[in-house]
Design a protein around this motif. Structure first.
Motif: not given
Length: 110
Positions: A40, A69, A72, A74
């Motif tokens: 990412l 990005r 996504l 987290r």
């Protein structure tokens, strides 16, 4: 497979003052990205300037500003700061120049 310590991290954007000046409220840390977080972010490591005193959640938010990005993952990510696991939350971190922050996404298996 990943050996970020043997590679030079991407350097920081020139920001803040030198870590040696003693009065800086920010410091340079090495951020290591593993597995999905590396995909990412688009890199395996870099050096970022972050506040010296920061909660783990605020540190995550600083990193997401640079790599949106990452948001996504987290809810699944864990940090390792100076090789100790830290969950995202209100845990206060006192960072030193050169500290390593590893972004460890979920690992499947069981």
């Amino acid at each position: 497979r990943l050996s970020p310590r043997r590679r030079r991290c991407r350097g920081p954007a020139a920001e803040g003052s030198s870590p040696r000046d003693g009065g800086s409220m920010r410091c340079q840390v090495s951020v290591l990205y593993f597995a999905r977080s590396a995909e990412l972010a688009g890199l395996r490591c870099e050096t970022l300037s972050v506040p010296r005193e920061i909660t783990s959640l605020q540190l995550w938010e600083e990193i997401v500003k640079v790599h949106p990005r990452l948001a996504l993952i987290r809810d699944q990510v864990v940090f390792a700061v100076r090789q100790e696991y830290v969950l995202l939350g209100d845990h206060l971190l006192v960072l030193q120049p050169g500290d390593e922050v590893a972004i460890i996404p979920p690992i499947s298996g069981g």
